[in-house]
Write an enzyme that holds these catalytic residues in place. Structure first.
Site, mmCIF file in Angstrom:
data_model
loop_
_atom_site.group_PDB
_atom_site.id
_atom_site.type_symbol
_atom_site.label_atom_id
_atom_site.label_comp_id
_atom_site.label_asym_id
_atom_site.label_seq_id
_atom_site.Cartn_x
_atom_site.Cartn_y
_atom_site.Cartn_z
ATOM 1 N N LYS A 1 20.264 17.838 -12.478
ATOM 2 C CA LYS A 1 19.099 16.962 -12.315
ATOM 3 C C LYS A 1 19.199 15.769 -13.260
ATOM 4 O O LYS A 1 19.550 15.911 -14.426
ATOM 5 C CB LYS A 1 17.818 17.735 -12.605
ATOM 6 C CG LYS A 1 16.547 17.017 -12.168
ATOM 7 C CD LYS A 1 15.346 17.962 -12.280
ATOM 8 C CE LYS A 1 14.103 17.336 -11.668
ATOM 9 N NZ LYS A 1 13.651 16.174 -12.440
ATOM 10 N N HIS B 1 0.836 -1.214 0.000
ATOM 11 C CA HIS B 1 0.000 0.000 0.000
ATOM 12 C C HIS B 1 0.873 1.267 0.000
ATOM 13 O O HIS B 1 0.450 2.318 0.486
ATOM 14 C CB HIS B 1 -0.935 0.036 1.212
ATOM 15 C CG HIS B 1 -1.823 -1.153 1.340
ATOM 16 N ND1 HIS B 1 -3.084 -1.204 0.782
ATOM 17 C CD2 HIS B 1 -1.636 -2.358 1.941
ATOM 18 C CE1 HIS B 1 -3.636 -2.380 1.042
ATOM 19 N NE2 HIS B 1 -2.772 -3.102 1.737
ATOM 20 N N GLU C 1 10.550 5.891 -17.905
ATOM 21 C CA GLU C 1 9.468 6.727 -18.426
ATOM 22 C C GLU C 1 9.089 6.316 -19.848
ATOM 23 O O GLU C 1 7.906 6.276 -20.208
ATOM 24 C CB GLU C 1 9.879 8.199 -18.384
ATOM 25 C CG GLU C 1 9.918 8.772 -16.970
ATOM 26 C CD GLU C 1 10.490 10.177 -16.918
ATOM 27 O OE1 GLU C 1 10.876 10.706 -17.990
ATOM 28 O OE2 GLU C 1 10.558 10.751 -15.819
ATOM 29 N N SER D 1 17.114 18.376 -16.885
ATOM 30 C CA SER D 1 16.360 19.623 -16.847
ATOM 31 C C SER D 1 17.099 20.704 -17.608
ATOM 32 O O SER D 1 18.334 20.757 -17.588
ATOM 33 C CB SER D 1 16.148 20.077 -15.392
ATOM 34 O OG SER D 1 15.564 21.360 -15.339
#
Length: 443
Positions: free
Chosen positions: A303, A167, A310, A297
């Site tokens: 970053k 969960h 993805e 980025s």
């Protein structure tokens, strides 16, 4: 093989009509389907020659032209939009015209190239066999590569203990190796599911001609063509369970797509977990380090993003969407013919290609290079209050719940609070061994 673009037009009037009639997407039929049309036409010509129905010289010229299409030398000769008449008649006529033009002026597109055939049995056969070939030579090897990568990573990270999560909340300890082993098993199960679909995918309606009765074809034609195709490609190609089932339904394509959808679901779970475990580096879970592939980025220096996971989840979403369209298309089998075959071809071949590419990328550019943040993982294992479950056999669930509440409220460790509650050190040492807790049957 690279496509040869001759610049010379070999198609005829029926292809021109179809080009004019279907200016829909600008996307032609999938290349593997066009090549399989050539392969089937070549085998059909040779079978008809064997049966004494077609002049041997003419048959060999037709077969040679079909072979050239099968090798990819004339991919540019199939310009008709994939969204066309639902039987694929236009593309079958396209193949007949191109082969006739390549084979010589005395070759007739319908009487010779299409002898013993109909669009209604040839085009779906080409789609089935194109999908079968792409599964065999592209997707299944790619999935095996991914499973092997995950298995190797599972072995490498077998001793890295961390908090489990259910969960999305802290649970009892597990190891990173166990998690990666689970991912590998998901992919192996997917390989089995896809592999199981090949038997029905290889059942083709060749020989049924227009409606499944075999009108205008020799009774031995279909078997001879299947044998020639199987000998040439090594694929398992067989007669249909029933000629009318094979003509009116495309359930084999729907089944294969369903297996691909399950693979997409599995890859989504795997890629999503990798994104979460790699989140951070300071405000996320930061349990693993994903390979740094590019700047993450245009404004935030340093970053790094989980770009491959993805991509994989985007591919999975597209495959699931393709399956929805395939399911709808598979429902359009009215009486003796399904009339959504081009759509089925487009989406199924697209799903196979996308999943194969995504699986290779996930293995080569992500999983192979993953490293564990061992210190972070082990700190999570020690912090999880769910480890109190290991105390249940010694002190009971209710007393364990009280200890967890006190530890959570005070910010103190589970061990410290349990000791204050009267649990002896020997019991704590045995019960709160986090590595042993992750592998309870290896104690």
């Amino acid at each position: 093989m690279s496509t040869e673009t001759t610049g010379q037009q070999h198609w005829g009037a029926e292809t021109e009509k179809a080009i004019a009639n279907f200016p829909v997407s600008g996307e032609p039929i999938p290349v593997p389907v066009a090549r399989w049309l050539g392969r089937i036409k070549a085998a059909a010509a040779r079978a008809n020659a064997e049966l004494g129905l077609l002049d041997a010289d003419k048959a060999e010229r037709i077969a040679a032209a079909g072979d050239r299409i099968a090798r990819g030398e004339h991919d540019d000769q199939f310009p008709i939009d994939v969204f066309q008449t639902g039987s694929g008649t236009s593309s079958n006529m396209n193949a007949n015209e191109v082969i006739a033009a390549l084979a010589g002026e005395d070759v007739h597109a319908n009487d010779d190239v299409n002898m013993g055939q109909s669009s209604n049995d040839v085009f779906p056969s080409a789609v089935h066999l194109a999908a079968l070939g792409e599964l065999e030579h592209d997707l299944l090897p790619a999935l095996d590569r991914l499973a092997t990568s995950l298995e190797a990573k599972a072995a490498e990270l077998g001793d890295v203990v961390k908090s489990g999560r259910t969960h999305l909340m802290d649970a009892v300890p597990v190891t990173l190796g166990q998690e990666f082993g689970g991912y590998a098993a998901q992919v192996r199960q997917g390989i089995e599911r896809v592999g199981d679909s090949r038997k029905r995918l290889g059942q083709v309606p060749l020989g049924g001609t227009a409606v499944g009765t075999g009108l205008n074809t020799h009774p031995e034609f279909a078997e001879r063509v299947r044998r020639l195709l199987a000998d040439e490609t090594g694929l398992r190609i067989s007669a249909p369970a029933d000629p009318f089932e094979a003509q009116g339904a495309r359930d084999g394509l729907v089944e294969a797509s369903g297996a691909l959808k399950i693979v997409a679901v599995s890859l989504t779970k795997i890629a999503s977990d990798l994104r979460l475990m790699g989140s951070g580096p300071r405000t996320g879970l930061a349990e693993i380090f994903l390979p740094e592939l590019q700047k993450g980025s245009s404004i935030m220096p340093g970053k790094v993003n989980p770009v491959i996971p993805e991509v994989v989840t985007q591919v999975a979403a597209q495959v699931i969407g393709n399956d929805a369209a395939i399911t709808a298309g598979g429902m359009q089998g009215h009486f003796e013919l399904n009339v959504f075959v081009p759509l089925l071809a487009r989406n199924l071949l697209d799903s196979i290609k996308l999943l194969a590419s995504a699986s290779r990328l996930l293995a080569e550019k992500c999983v192979d290079g993953i490293e564990a943040n061992r210190e972070q993982c082990e700190s999570y294992a020690e912090l999880t209050l769910a480890a109190a479950a290991a105390l249940n056999p010694h002190i009971g669930y209710d007393r364990g719940s009280e200890i967890v509440k006190l530890a959570a409220a005070s910010g103190r460790s589970l061990r410290e609070v349990a000791r204050e509650a009267g649990v002896d050190d020997a019991t704590l040492d045995r019960a709160l061994d986090y590595r042993a807790m992750a592998k309870p049957h290896e104690r």
